[in-house]
Design a protein around this motif. Structure first.
Motif, PDB file in Angstrom:
ATOM      1  N   ARG A  20      -3.967   9.864  -0.202  1.00 20.43           N
ATOM      2  CA  ARG A  20      -4.601   8.641  -0.680  1.00 20.43           C
ATOM      3  C   ARG A  20      -3.637   7.469  -0.531  1.00 20.43           C
ATOM      4  NH1 ARG A  20      -4.645   8.484  -7.349  1.00 20.43           N
ATOM      5  NH2 ARG A  20      -2.427   8.014  -7.563  1.00 20.43           N
ATOM      6  N   SER A  21      -4.191   6.276  -0.730  1.00 18.26           N
ATOM      7  CA  SER A  21      -3.400   5.061  -0.741  1.00 18.26           C
ATOM      8  C   SER A  21      -3.779   4.262  -1.979  1.00 18.26           C
ATOM      9  CB  SER A  21      -3.657   4.232   0.515  1.00 18.26           C
ATOM     10  OG  SER A  21      -2.911   3.034   0.473  1.00 18.26           O
ATOM     11  N   TYR A  22      -2.772   3.635  -2.560  1.00 14.28           N
ATOM     12  CA  TYR A  22      -2.963   2.774  -3.727  1.00 14.28           C
ATOM     13  C   TYR A  22      -2.543   1.369  -3.325  1.00 14.28           C
ATOM     14  CZ  TYR A  22      -2.205   0.784  -8.368  1.00 14.28           C
ATOM     15  OH  TYR A  22      -2.227  -0.027  -9.469  1.00 14.28           O
ATOM     16  N   ASP A  23      -3.394   0.395  -3.602  1.00 12.34           N
ATOM     17  CA  ASP A  23      -3.093  -1.006  -3.329  1.00 12.34           C
ATOM     18  C   ASP A  23      -2.487  -1.597  -4.591  1.00 12.34           C
ATOM     19  OD1 ASP A  23      -3.241  -3.843  -3.080  1.00 12.34           O
ATOM     20  OD2 ASP A  23      -4.799  -3.621  -1.558  1.00 12.34           O
ATOM     21  N   THR A  24      -1.197  -1.921  -4.549  1.00 16.57           N
ATOM     22  CA  THR A  24      -0.496  -2.386  -5.742  1.00 16.57           C
ATOM     23  C   THR A  24      -0.954  -3.776  -6.191  1.00 16.57           C
ATOM     24  OG1 THR A  24       1.343  -3.286  -4.461  1.00 16.57           O
ATOM     25  CG2 THR A  24       1.554  -1.001  -5.220  1.00 16.57           C
ATOM     26  N   GLU A  25      -1.591  -4.533  -5.309  1.00 18.37           N
ATOM     27  CA  GLU A  25      -2.071  -5.863  -5.682  1.00 18.37           C
ATOM     28  C   GLU A  25      -3.439  -5.817  -6.342  1.00 18.37           C
ATOM     29  OE1 GLU A  25      -1.718  -8.614  -2.416  1.00 18.37           O
ATOM     30  OE2 GLU A  25       0.310  -7.888  -1.982  1.00 18.37           O
ATOM     31  N   THR A  26      -4.348  -5.010  -5.803  1.00 18.64           N
ATOM     32  CA  THR A  26      -5.720  -4.982  -6.324  1.00 18.64           C
ATOM     33  C   THR A  26      -5.971  -3.824  -7.280  1.00 18.64           C
ATOM     34  OG1 THR A  26      -6.601  -3.600  -4.550  1.00 18.64           O
ATOM     35  CG2 THR A  26      -6.548  -6.003  -4.165  1.00 18.64           C
ATOM     36  N   GLY A  27      -5.111  -2.789  -7.238  1.00 12.05           N
ATOM     37  CA  GLY A  27      -5.318  -1.601  -8.054  1.00 12.05           C
ATOM     38  C   GLY A  27      -6.330  -0.635  -7.461  1.00 12.05           C
ATOM     39  N   ALA A  28      -6.780  -0.905  -6.251  1.00 12.55           N
ATOM     40  CA  ALA A  28      -7.782  -0.052  -5.612  1.00 12.55           C
ATOM     41  C   ALA A  28      -7.147   1.199  -5.023  1.00 12.55           C
ATOM     42  CB  ALA A  28      -8.512  -0.829  -4.509  1.00 12.55           C
ATOM     43  N   LEU A  29      -7.873   2.297  -5.142  1.00 13.06           N
ATOM     44  CA  LEU A  29      -7.481   3.571  -4.524  1.00 13.06           C
ATOM     45  C   LEU A  29      -8.377   3.841  -3.329  1.00 13.06           C
ATOM     46  CD1 LEU A  29      -7.045   6.038  -7.516  1.00 13.06           C
ATOM     47  CD2 LEU A  29      -5.275   5.133  -6.027  1.00 13.06           C
ATOM     48  N   ARG A  52       0.846  -1.187   0.000  1.00  8.07           N
ATOM     49  CA  ARG A  52       0.000   0.000   0.000  1.00  8.07           C
ATOM     50  C   ARG A  52       0.881   1.236   0.000  1.00  8.07           C
ATOM     51  NH1 ARG A  52      -5.501  -0.849   1.563  1.00  8.07           N
ATOM     52  NH2 ARG A  52      -5.605   1.355   1.093  1.00  8.07           N
ATOM     53  N   THR A  53       0.659   2.117  -0.958  1.00  6.77           N
ATOM     54  CA  THR A  53       1.392   3.380  -0.983  1.00  6.77           C
ATOM     55  C   THR A  53       0.625   4.421  -0.175  1.00  6.77           C
ATOM     56  OG1 THR A  53       0.261   4.206  -2.947  1.00  6.77           O
ATOM     57  CG2 THR A  53       2.300   2.924  -3.300  1.00  6.77           C
ATOM     58  N   VAL A  54       1.340   5.448   0.233  1.00  2.30           N
ATOM     59  CA  VAL A  54       0.729   6.630   0.841  1.00  2.30           C
ATOM     60  C   VAL A  54       1.192   7.799  -0.014  1.00  2.30           C
ATOM     61  CG1 VAL A  54       0.521   8.063   2.901  1.00  2.30           C
ATOM     62  CG2 VAL A  54       0.817   5.578   3.137  1.00  2.30           C
ATOM     63  N   GLU A  55       0.231   8.492  -0.633  1.00  2.00           N
ATOM     64  CA  GLU A  55       0.528   9.513  -1.634  1.00  2.00           C
ATOM     65  C   GLU A  55      -0.259  10.790  -1.373  1.00  2.00           C
ATOM     66  OE1 GLU A  55       0.727   6.105  -5.165  1.00  2.00           O
ATOM     67  OE2 GLU A  55      -0.937   7.524  -5.138  1.00  2.00           O
ATOM     68  N   LEU A  56       0.245  11.879  -1.940  1.00  2.00           N
ATOM     69  CA  LEU A  56      -0.455  13.156  -1.928  1.00  2.00           C
ATOM     70  C   LEU A  56      -0.759  13.569  -3.360  1.00  2.00           C
ATOM     71  CD1 LEU A  56       1.648  14.997   0.770  1.00  2.00           C
ATOM     72  CD2 LEU A  56      -0.792  14.466   0.936  1.00  2.00           C
ATOM     73  N   LEU A  57      -1.971  14.062  -3.580  1.00  2.00           N
ATOM     74  CA  LEU A  57      -2.380  14.540  -4.900  1.00  2.00           C
ATOM     75  C   LEU A  57      -2.239  16.050  -4.981  1.00  2.00           C
ATOM     76  CD1 LEU A  57      -5.599  12.404  -5.461  1.00  2.00           C
ATOM     77  CD2 LEU A  57      -3.256  11.917  -6.192  1.00  2.00           C
ATOM     78  N   LEU A  58      -2.010  16.530  -6.198  1.00  2.00           N
ATOM     79  CA  LEU A  58      -1.825  17.953  -6.471  1.00  2.00           C
ATOM     80  C   LEU A  58      -3.149  18.657  -6.738  1.00  2.00           C
ATOM     81  CD1 LEU A  58       1.077  17.451  -8.992  1.00  2.00           C
ATOM     82  CD2 LEU A  58       1.300  18.499  -6.736  1.00  2.00           C
TER      83      LEU A  58
END
Length: 177
Positions: free
Chosen positions: A161-170, A2-8
C-alpha cells in the motif's frame, strides 16, 4: 510524500496491536495512541514525493510476489530524530530483494533529495514500529521486554500500500491484472 508499505497477515497484526496496547497501558509511547483509521501495523519500504507511472508499474510487479513470509527477530530501538521501539524482521534474501526492487523503482523517478536515506538498501533496517516519540531516550532503561508479548515467530507480508502524508489517503497497490 507517498510511502510504500507492506501490511501483515491478520495473526501478526493482532500480535503487534497487543504490543501497542501493553505499551499504552504502561504509559509508554505507543502506536495505539494514533487513532487514525489509517493506522495499522506495517513495514515501510520507502517514501517518495509522488507515485509516478513508472514507479507504479514497478510496484505492480512487486505486489505480484505477495504474500512474502518473514521472520521476527526481536525488539530493537532506534534513536534517530525520534525514539523508536520496534520488532525487527530478518532481512533474508527474499525481503532484501523485494526492498531493493521498491527502492530502485522510487529512486528511478524521484529527485534524490526527495528520498529518505534511511530507506536506502545499505541503511534500511526492516521493522514494525511499536512506539515512537520525539523524547530522546524514551525507551532507554525501561523494562519493555517484560511488558511486551513475544513477537510472532513468523508472519506473512500480504498487501502493498501507499500512504499520502499530505492528504491522509491510503491506496492499495495491486498487481497488474
Amino acid at each position: 510524500m507517498r510511502t510504500v508499505e507492506l501490511l501483515l497477515d491478520e495473526s501478526a497484526e493482532s500480535a503487534v496491536r497487543e504490543a501497542w496496547r501493553r505499551l499504552a497501558d504502561a504509559g509508554l509511547p505507543s502506536q495505539a495512541r494514533h487513532r487514525s483509521p489509517t493506522n495499522s501495523p506495517h513495514l515501510t519500504l520507502a517514501a517518495c514525493p509522488e507515485l509516478t507511472t513508472p514507479i507504479r508499474w514497478e510496484l505492480a510487479e512487486v505486489a505480484a510476489v505477495l504474500p512474502l513470509p518473514v521472520r521476527f527477530t526481536g525488539v530493537i530501538r532506534f534513536e534517530r530524530p525520534t525514539s523508536v521501539l520496534a520488532w525487527a524482521l530478518d532481512l533474508d534474501s527474499a525481503l532484501a530483494g523485494l526492498h531493493r526492487r521498491v527502492w530502485k523503482a522510487v529512486a528511478s523517478d524521484s529527485p534524490p533529495e526527495g528520498l529518505n536515506p534511511f530507506h536506502a538498501p545499505a541503511r534500511w533496517s526492516p521493522h514494525i514500529t511499536l512506539g515512537r516519540t520525539r523524547r530522546p531516550g524514551a525507551f532507554a532503561g525501561r523494562r519493555v521486554h517484560e511488558l511486551l508479548p513475544a513477537p510472532p515467530l513468523s508472519a506473512r507480508l500480504i498487501t502493498l500500500r501507499s500512504y499520502d502524508t499530505e492528504t491522509g489517503a491510503l491506496e492499495v497497490l495491486e498487481p497488474r491484472a
